[in-house]
Design an enzyme around this catalytic site. Structure first.
Site, PDB file in Angstrom:
ATOM      1  N   HIS A  95       9.862  -3.774  11.416  1.00  0.00           N
ATOM      2  CA  HIS A  95      10.635  -3.413  10.220  1.00  0.00           C
ATOM      3  C   HIS A  95       9.687  -3.152   9.052  1.00  0.00           C
ATOM      4  O   HIS A  95       9.776  -2.122   8.383  1.00  0.00           O
ATOM      5  CB  HIS A  95      11.626  -4.534   9.880  1.00  0.00           C
ATOM      6  CG  HIS A  95      12.208  -4.438   8.501  1.00  0.00           C
ATOM      7  ND1 HIS A  95      13.115  -3.454   8.146  1.00  0.00           N
ATOM      8  CD2 HIS A  95      12.021  -5.179   7.379  1.00  0.00           C
ATOM      9  CE1 HIS A  95      13.449  -3.601   6.864  1.00  0.00           C
ATOM     10  NE2 HIS A  95      12.794  -4.633   6.376  1.00  0.00           N
ATOM     11  N   ASP A 155       1.115  26.324  -5.389  1.00  0.00           N
ATOM     12  CA  ASP A 155       1.223  25.461  -4.197  1.00  0.00           C
ATOM     13  C   ASP A 155       0.263  24.296  -4.386  1.00  0.00           C
ATOM     14  O   ASP A 155      -0.366  24.170  -5.434  1.00  0.00           O
ATOM     15  CB  ASP A 155       0.853  26.264  -2.927  1.00  0.00           C
ATOM     16  CG  ASP A 155       1.510  25.660  -1.684  1.00  0.00           C
ATOM     17  OD1 ASP A 155       1.332  24.448  -1.461  1.00  0.00           O
ATOM     18  OD2 ASP A 155       2.200  26.392  -0.956  1.00  0.00           O
ATOM     19  N   TRP A 188       3.470  -7.860   9.903  1.00  0.00           N
ATOM     20  CA  TRP A 188       2.797  -6.612   9.517  1.00  0.00           C
ATOM     21  C   TRP A 188       1.445  -6.906   8.905  1.00  0.00           C
ATOM     22  O   TRP A 188       0.584  -6.035   8.840  1.00  0.00           O
ATOM     23  CB  TRP A 188       3.661  -5.808   8.542  1.00  0.00           C
ATOM     24  CG  TRP A 188       3.542  -6.217   7.111  1.00  0.00           C
ATOM     25  CD1 TRP A 188       4.180  -7.271   6.516  1.00  0.00           C
ATOM     26  CD2 TRP A 188       2.752  -5.600   6.084  1.00  0.00           C
ATOM     27  NE1 TRP A 188       3.827  -7.347   5.192  1.00  0.00           N
ATOM     28  CE2 TRP A 188       2.961  -6.329   4.896  1.00  0.00           C
ATOM     29  CE3 TRP A 188       1.903  -4.500   6.045  1.00  0.00           C
ATOM     30  CZ2 TRP A 188       2.324  -6.008   3.687  1.00  0.00           C
ATOM     31  CZ3 TRP A 188       1.271  -4.183   4.838  1.00  0.00           C
ATOM     32  CH2 TRP A 188       1.487  -4.931   3.678  1.00  0.00           C
ATOM     33  N   SER A 220      -3.806  10.019   7.242  1.00  0.00           N
ATOM     34  CA  SER A 220      -2.780  10.864   6.640  1.00  0.00           C
ATOM     35  C   SER A 220      -2.652  10.584   5.144  1.00  0.00           C
ATOM     36  O   SER A 220      -2.625  11.512   4.328  1.00  0.00           O
ATOM     37  CB  SER A 220      -1.449  10.619   7.358  1.00  0.00           C
ATOM     38  OG  SER A 220      -0.382  11.083   6.590  1.00  0.00           O
ATOM     39  N   SER A 221      -2.594   9.300   4.782  1.00  0.00           N
ATOM     40  CA  SER A 221      -2.424   8.942   3.369  1.00  0.00           C
ATOM     41  C   SER A 221      -3.612   9.381   2.537  1.00  0.00           C
ATOM     42  O   SER A 221      -3.449   9.906   1.434  1.00  0.00           O
ATOM     43  CB  SER A 221      -2.295   7.426   3.211  1.00  0.00           C
ATOM     44  OG  SER A 221      -1.121   6.996   3.788  1.00  0.00           O
ATOM     45  N   HIS A 246      -2.801  -5.526  -1.902  1.00  0.00           N
ATOM     46  CA  HIS A 246      -2.206  -5.558  -3.224  1.00  0.00           C
ATOM     47  C   HIS A 246      -2.166  -4.186  -3.889  1.00  0.00           C
ATOM     48  O   HIS A 246      -1.127  -3.778  -4.388  1.00  0.00           O
ATOM     49  CB  HIS A 246      -2.769  -6.636  -4.141  1.00  0.00           C
ATOM     50  CG  HIS A 246      -1.744  -6.917  -5.192  1.00  0.00           C
ATOM     51  ND1 HIS A 246      -0.635  -7.684  -4.950  1.00  0.00           N
ATOM     52  CD2 HIS A 246      -1.569  -6.408  -6.428  1.00  0.00           C
ATOM     53  CE1 HIS A 246       0.151  -7.665  -6.012  1.00  0.00           C
ATOM     54  NE2 HIS A 246      -0.387  -6.899  -6.917  1.00  0.00           N
ATOM     55  N   GLU A 253      -1.846  -1.600  -2.309  1.00  0.00           N
ATOM     56  CA  GLU A 253      -0.768  -0.978  -1.547  1.00  0.00           C
ATOM     57  C   GLU A 253       0.592  -1.217  -2.206  1.00  0.00           C
ATOM     58  O   GLU A 253       1.446  -0.334  -2.271  1.00  0.00           O
ATOM     59  CB  GLU A 253      -0.772  -1.524  -0.107  1.00  0.00           C
ATOM     60  CG  GLU A 253       0.445  -1.186   0.735  1.00  0.00           C
ATOM     61  CD  GLU A 253       0.505   0.280   1.127  1.00  0.00           C
ATOM     62  OE1 GLU A 253      -0.531   0.961   1.018  1.00  0.00           O
ATOM     63  OE2 GLU A 253       1.590   0.734   1.513  1.00  0.00           O
ATOM     64  N   TYR A 255       1.164  -1.492  -5.289  1.00  0.00           N
ATOM     65  CA  TYR A 255       1.290  -0.600  -6.443  1.00  0.00           C
ATOM     66  C   TYR A 255       1.353   0.851  -6.028  1.00  0.00           C
ATOM     67  O   TYR A 255       1.949   1.681  -6.716  1.00  0.00           O
ATOM     68  CB  TYR A 255       0.170  -0.870  -7.453  1.00  0.00           C
ATOM     69  CG  TYR A 255       0.427  -2.214  -8.090  1.00  0.00           C
ATOM     70  CD1 TYR A 255       1.406  -2.325  -9.065  1.00  0.00           C
ATOM     71  CD2 TYR A 255      -0.192  -3.357  -7.637  1.00  0.00           C
ATOM     72  CE1 TYR A 255       1.731  -3.557  -9.594  1.00  0.00           C
ATOM     73  CE2 TYR A 255       0.125  -4.591  -8.164  1.00  0.00           C
ATOM     74  CZ  TYR A 255       1.091  -4.678  -9.142  1.00  0.00           C
ATOM     75  OH  TYR A 255       1.417  -5.897  -9.644  1.00  0.00           O
ATOM     76  N   SER A 308      10.463   7.403 -15.281  1.00  0.00           N
ATOM     77  CA  SER A 308      10.039   7.940 -16.575  1.00  0.00           C
ATOM     78  C   SER A 308      10.436   9.404 -16.746  1.00  0.00           C
ATOM     79  O   SER A 308      10.415   9.933 -17.856  1.00  0.00           O
ATOM     80  CB  SER A 308       8.527   7.810 -16.746  1.00  0.00           C
ATOM     81  OG  SER A 308       8.139   6.470 -16.602  1.00  0.00           O
ATOM     82  N   HIS A 334      -3.768 -13.861  -4.661  1.00  0.00           N
ATOM     83  CA  HIS A 334      -2.519 -14.583  -4.956  1.00  0.00           C
ATOM     84  C   HIS A 334      -1.567 -14.538  -3.763  1.00  0.00           C
ATOM     85  O   HIS A 334      -0.570 -15.245  -3.738  1.00  0.00           O
ATOM     86  CB  HIS A 334      -1.846 -14.079  -6.244  1.00  0.00           C
ATOM     87  CG  HIS A 334      -1.278 -12.699  -6.163  1.00  0.00           C
ATOM     88  ND1 HIS A 334      -1.372 -11.806  -7.193  1.00  0.00           N
ATOM     89  CD2 HIS A 334      -0.597 -12.053  -5.191  1.00  0.00           C
ATOM     90  CE1 HIS A 334      -0.766 -10.668  -6.859  1.00  0.00           C
ATOM     91  NE2 HIS A 334      -0.300 -10.802  -5.648  1.00  0.00           N
ATOM     92  N   HIS A 335      -1.861 -13.693  -2.784  1.00  0.00           N
ATOM     93  CA  HIS A 335      -1.067 -13.693  -1.544  1.00  0.00           C
ATOM     94  C   HIS A 335      -1.493 -14.837  -0.643  1.00  0.00           C
ATOM     95  O   HIS A 335      -0.896 -15.041   0.405  1.00  0.00           O
ATOM     96  CB  HIS A 335      -1.260 -12.374  -0.787  1.00  0.00           C
ATOM     97  CG  HIS A 335      -0.739 -11.189  -1.517  1.00  0.00           C
ATOM     98  ND1 HIS A 335       0.556 -10.755  -1.373  1.00  0.00           N
ATOM     99  CD2 HIS A 335      -1.315 -10.363  -2.411  1.00  0.00           C
ATOM    100  CE1 HIS A 335       0.749  -9.696  -2.147  1.00  0.00           C
ATOM    101  NE2 HIS A 335      -0.377  -9.445  -2.790  1.00  0.00           N
ATOM    102  N   THR A 383       3.218  -4.257 -17.239  1.00  0.00           N
ATOM    103  CA  THR A 383       4.528  -3.999 -16.642  1.00  0.00           C
ATOM    104  C   THR A 383       5.623  -4.148 -17.690  1.00  0.00           C
ATOM    105  O   THR A 383       6.564  -3.348 -17.749  1.00  0.00           O
ATOM    106  CB  THR A 383       4.781  -4.956 -15.457  1.00  0.00           C
ATOM    107  OG1 THR A 383       3.619  -4.976 -14.640  1.00  0.00           O
ATOM    108  CG2 THR A 383       5.960  -4.506 -14.634  1.00  0.00           C
ATOM    109  N   LYS A 428       5.881  -1.136 -19.867  1.00  0.00           N
ATOM    110  CA  LYS A 428       6.638  -0.035 -19.261  1.00  0.00           C
ATOM    111  C   LYS A 428       8.136  -0.242 -19.439  1.00  0.00           C
ATOM    112  O   LYS A 428       8.861   0.670 -19.844  1.00  0.00           O
ATOM    113  CB  LYS A 428       6.298   0.096 -17.773  1.00  0.00           C
ATOM    114  CG  LYS A 428       4.848   0.419 -17.517  1.00  0.00           C
ATOM    115  CD  LYS A 428       4.613   1.016 -16.154  1.00  0.00           C
ATOM    116  CE  LYS A 428       5.108   2.424 -16.068  1.00  0.00           C
ATOM    117  NZ  LYS A 428       4.244   3.396 -16.735  1.00  0.00           N
ATOM    118  N   ARG A 430      10.116 -18.101   5.691  1.00  0.00           N
ATOM    119  CA  ARG A 430      10.392 -16.745   6.150  1.00  0.00           C
ATOM    120  C   ARG A 430       9.940 -16.604   7.602  1.00  0.00           C
ATOM    121  O   ARG A 430       9.270 -17.482   8.150  1.00  0.00           O
ATOM    122  CB  ARG A 430       9.668 -15.727   5.270  1.00  0.00           C
ATOM    123  CG  ARG A 430       8.171 -15.869   5.279  1.00  0.00           C
ATOM    124  CD  ARG A 430       7.506 -14.999   4.241  1.00  0.00           C
ATOM    125  NE  ARG A 430       7.477 -13.610   4.664  1.00  0.00           N
ATOM    126  CZ  ARG A 430       6.515 -12.734   4.321  1.00  0.00           C
ATOM    127  NH1 ARG A 430       5.520 -13.106   3.532  1.00  0.00           N
ATOM    128  NH2 ARG A 430       6.541 -11.497   4.748  1.00  0.00           N
TER     129      ARG A 430
END
Lengths: 525, 378
Positions: A76, A105, A141, A168-169, A252, A254, A256, A267, A301-302, A327, A330, A449
């Site tokens: 998932h 293009d 994951w 790809s990314s 991390h 990732e 963002y 925006s 922090h993870h 943040t 924003k 979890r």
């Protein structure tokens, strides 16, 4: 479907049938492919989530074994992150960036084709593991060793799929940067770039910096498993915690990567429907840039619970809570944009406003999680699950949906059905809160979890959460119907400007826009 | 959009309920726990929660006000302003000050958590797939704590047992870890296979148990009682089934418990030194197998193809005895098969090997005595 991007006045021959899509170098066709791919992955990843919520509907194991349950949670996450959210943003970038900056293009059209067509192969590799003996990857994951090294046949498929997604990314990111740096229409200075383009440029730099780190980490896993290295094997002098450091150094940023373009979309939408220019354009850009910078120095922090020295925990706690400042800027800017505007609440605006509120709630729980002593209680509980689904589902996914409603009339030349759009919005918003809000309580009450079964005191909230999940999943079928209807040429014809308050080059083009967006550089107002 | 408002009300409600005393069997909020660490975590949690609630009321309130008053349908005409440096500086600095206000108590709490010095006793905790081993350093006592049998039976896929009928479903173990109240207990955490994480909410922390690392954390429990928690790091198929139960008792009770444990250990040792009958070995072996091996190799020994090897008809089980003993005691590096030498005693290993060699049509017919395992340990 082929009508979407049909040129109004095309000079060149333009392939049709399957080869149009296989060999296409057109930014709109590739954007469409990315978006269609993302939505199919959304449903595949969503069906995995349905299995998870079905098993968690009641205490006790009723439907699947713990082994299959773990495969579902792992797949998932992988499918939603790498298959749905990231490709959806790349699809939006492909469609909108050339039109927004006045380019014909993308800068690197062949690379563009390749970066899309890697994805179906990557996900065929990944999804094929479901049918292998031993099943799909089930170690989460995050792929933490040593657990992930216990994966059976699926292991190399997982690693190579991740490699392909990364390539790809990175190519997509290179293309975005090259396009924005080189293809802007005369007069389109950096201080005139729409926020969506700005956030994507920053995101592209994050991708280029972060994805190779992930590729390195999974390659080390591969050699640990098959070639006798001991990068992460303590018995061989390695360090299992080092993987977590390397992984979250990617992970991390990732996070963002999946939210900055969402900020960009919101925006664009809020000023349009507030009929008032975006408040604090410059501070928005600085805020995005600071968030991007901070994202590289908060990774641990993870992993507050792995046993870091005090100084490390303090550093990562301070840098993490600091993210709240940009943040907050924003969010305040969006509210100030609405302030004394002349607002109307069409479907895209509803999704964008809901994004601001629900993403903020995800931000609040993020701030709480950032405080290390409290995190020792929250870590790896459903509180975390609630947190990151608020930022990823009601954050990233809601912004993507907002963007699709916002730009769909431009893409297809047809207005979507406003009534169905609103129905989709209200059903999704109510059900998604039913789905994720109770998970805060579950986590605080002590439910870890990634468990297939739970103690009976968690039964009530889990049942409610599952009901929310089924409703939320079903509501997305409305979305598909709305989009397919507009794509197949049904609905009211859209004007070029589409929305009364819409400003920017993309709204000066016809709806649908010509095959090559701007053959002549437009005049930038 | 106006329906958003109840959210902050809901959060406020949570706080009120959480602050209250008796509740139904479900909980909405973090426990205050029974240690200074858990109380600090709770205070910090509530402080942060209230800060968030206040900010939410201000921000969402401004949004709601604006959405109501600045609507086109009410004839609102859009203003044209698009920045204001003063306001922007203020709303960057104010949140920063709020963060400093949160970071100060967080820092103090963190420093206190790291002070594991002057402990009265030390317990080494080893995470293993899927149970916890507790060793009381200096006391020469050690045991493995497994999910209790009633929960384990009810938690089988399609068991038909209503989990509500099982007391402390999934939160009960056969042998809880016992500590004295009022003493500073230092916990050393380690793992033998993959990463696990040891969490008792009432103690106020979780800490990862990582192979090759020793993590430390401490607790001084103030109130006698039974405290329950779970493994909180995904560790494979049994991740949801390795609970933690800790009993805190008064010093005299704890001393009595220690004496009992020492006596039991001596008895087990004597048991391992004698010769066992075939029936004894087989019945003990089946018991050990169910508890220790069946999670991966399945009750029928058929395993999960591609992931966990079948034992039924396995070349190791049907092969030379020495190799089979070696596999059970030392595991197979690079696979999910962990070493059991430290986890099981001589009699357990002898019995489970005997069981495997004679169950599911393996019919090897041989017996393994605890003495053979004792010899293999050298």
């Amino acid at each position: 479907m082929t009508e979407i991007a049909l040129p109004q006045h095309h000079e060149h021959e333009h392939p049709s049938g399957i080869t149009r899509w296989l060999f296409t170098t057109n930014h709109k066709d590739i954007g469409t492919l990315y978006l269609l791919f993302a939505v199919s992955m959304l449903f595949i990843g969503g069906s995995f989530a349905m299995v998870v919520r079905l098993e968690l509907f009641q205490p006790g194991l009723q439907f699947v074994s713990p082994h299959f349950f773990n495969q579902m949670t792992t797949m998932h996450a992988l499918v939603m992150i790498f298959g749905a959210v990231m490709p959806a943003f790349v699809g939006l970038a492909n469609w909108m960036i050339p039109m927004m900056i006045g380019a014909p293009d993308m800068a690197l059209p062949r690379l563009n084709n390749w970066s899309f067509w890697l994805l179906p192969f990557a996900f065929t590799l990944l999804l094929s593991t479901l049918f292998m003996p031993g099943g799909a990857p089930s170690g989460g994951w995050t792929m933490y060793p040593p657990l992930v090294l216990q994966t059976g046949m699926a292991f190399p498929f997982l690693i190579f799929a991740v490699h392909l997604m990364g390539i790809s990314s990175v190519m997509g990111a290179i293309n975005v940067i090259t396009t924005v740096f080189n293809m802007r229409a005369p007069g389109m200075t950096y201080h005139k770039l729409p926020l969506f383009v700005w956030t994507w440029v920053v995101t592209a730099f994050l991708l280029i910096a972060a994805m190779p780190v992930l590729a390195g980490a999974v390659t080390m896993l591969l050699t640990d498993k098959y070639f006798g290295t001991s990068f992460f094997n303590a018995a061989g002098g390695g360090d299992p915690v080092m993987f977590q450091h390397v992984f979250w150094f990617f992970g991390h940023p990732e996070v963002y990567i999946m939210i900055l373009p969402a900020f960009g979309i919101v925006s664009q939408i809020v000023p349009t429907f507030a009929r008032k220019p975006l408040f604090g354009y410059t501070s928005m850009i600085y805020a995005v840039a600071s968030i991007a910078f901070l994202s590289f120095i908060v990774w641990a922090h993870h992993m507050f619970t792995v046993g870091m020295p005090l100084a490390g925990e303090l550093f990562f706690m301070y840098s993490t809570v600091l993210i709240a400042v940009p943040t907050g800027v924003k969010v305040f800017n969006w509210v100030a944009t609405m302030w004394r505007g002349s607002m109307s609440f069409e479907t895209p605006m509803l999704w964008a406003l809901c994004f601001i509120i629900l993403f903020s709630i995800g931000g609040f729980s993020g701030l709480m999680l950032g405080l290390a002593p409290a995190d020792f209680q929250y870590q790896d509980t459903y509180f975390v699950v609630a947190h990151f689904h608020y930022v990823l589902v009601t954050g990233a996914v809601f912004a993507i949906i907002a963007g699709v409603y916002f730009w769909l009339p431009k893409w297809t030349g047809r207005m979507y059905d406003e009534r169905l759009g609103k129905l989709h919005f209200w059903l999704s918003t109510i059900s998604v809160n039913l789905l994720f809000f109770p998970q805060h309580f579950l986590g605080l009450a002590g439910m870890p979890r990634r468990i297939p079964d739970y103690a009976v005191q968690y039964a009530e909230w889990n049942m409610l959460s599952s009901i929310g999940a089924f409703l939320f999943g079903a509501s997305q079928l409305i979305f598909v119907y709305v989009v397919v209807r507009a794509m197949s040429g049904h609905g009211e014809k859209a004007t070029d400007q589409v929305w009364e308050g819409a400003r920017g080059l993309e709204w000066t083009l016809s709806s649908p826009p010509p095959y090559h967006s701007f053959n002549e550089p437009p005049k930038v107002p | 959009m106006i329906t958003r408002f109840p959210r902050s009300v809901m959060i406020a409600l949570v706080c009120l309920l959480g602050g209250g005393t008796a509740r139904a069997d479900y909980a909405l909020n973090l426990t205050q726990g029974v240690t200074s660490i858990s109380r600090e975590a709770y205070r910090l949690h509530m402080l942060a929660l209230w800060v968030c609630v206040v900010i939410a009321i201000i921000v969402f309130g401004a949004m709601a006000w604006s959405m109501y008053h600045h609507r086109k349908s009410r004839g609102a005409v859009a203003a044209t302003f698009h920045d204001n440096t003063k306001v922007e500086i203020v709303w960057s600095i104010l949140p920063f000050l709020v963060l400093v206000g949160l970071a100060i108590p967080a820092t103090t709490a963190l420093i206190a958590m790291h002070d594991t010095s002057n402990a009265d006793l030390t317990i080494k905790i080893t995470g293993q797939q899927w149970s916890w081993r507790y060793d009381y350093l200096k006391e020469d006592i050690g045991f493995v704590s497994n999910l209790d049998e009633k929960s384990a039976a009810a938690a089988k896929l399609g068991s038909g047992v209503d989990p509500r009928s099982v007391e402390h479903y999934l939160l009960n173990v056969d042998k809880p870890v016992v500590v004295p109240v009022g003493k500073k207990v230092r916990f050393l955490l380690n793992a033998s296979d993959v990463i696990h994480s040891w969490w008792l909410p009432d103690l106020g922390f979780k800490k990862d148990a990582i192979p090759g690392f020793v993590n430390e954390i401490w607790a001084r429990i103030e109130k006698p009682g039974t405290y329950r928690g779970q493994c909180t790091e995904l560790c494979g198929v049994g991740h949801g089934f390795m609970p933690i139960v800790l009993i805190a008792m008064s010093e005299p009770d704890y001393q009595a418990w220690l004496a009992g444990q020492r006596a039991a250990a001596a008895k087990a040792k004597a048991g391992a030194d004698r010769v066992w009958t075939r029936e004894e070995l087989l019945s003990k072996g089946a018991e050990v197998y169910t508890k220790t091996c069946a999670a991966c190799h399945l009750p029928g020994g058929e395993g999960i193809p591609g992931t966990f090897k079948a034992l039924k008809g396995s070349p190791v089980v049907k092969g030379p005895l020495a190799e089979h003993i070696d596999r059970v005691m030392n595991g197979k590096p690079g696979t999910a098969m962990p070493p059991f030498a430290a986890q099981l005693d001589d009699a357990d290993i002898a019995a489970v090997i005997t069981h495997e060699r004679n169950a599911w049509g393996n019919n090897m017919g041989d017996l393994v005595q605890p003495a053979q395992i004792k010899a293999a340990r050298k």
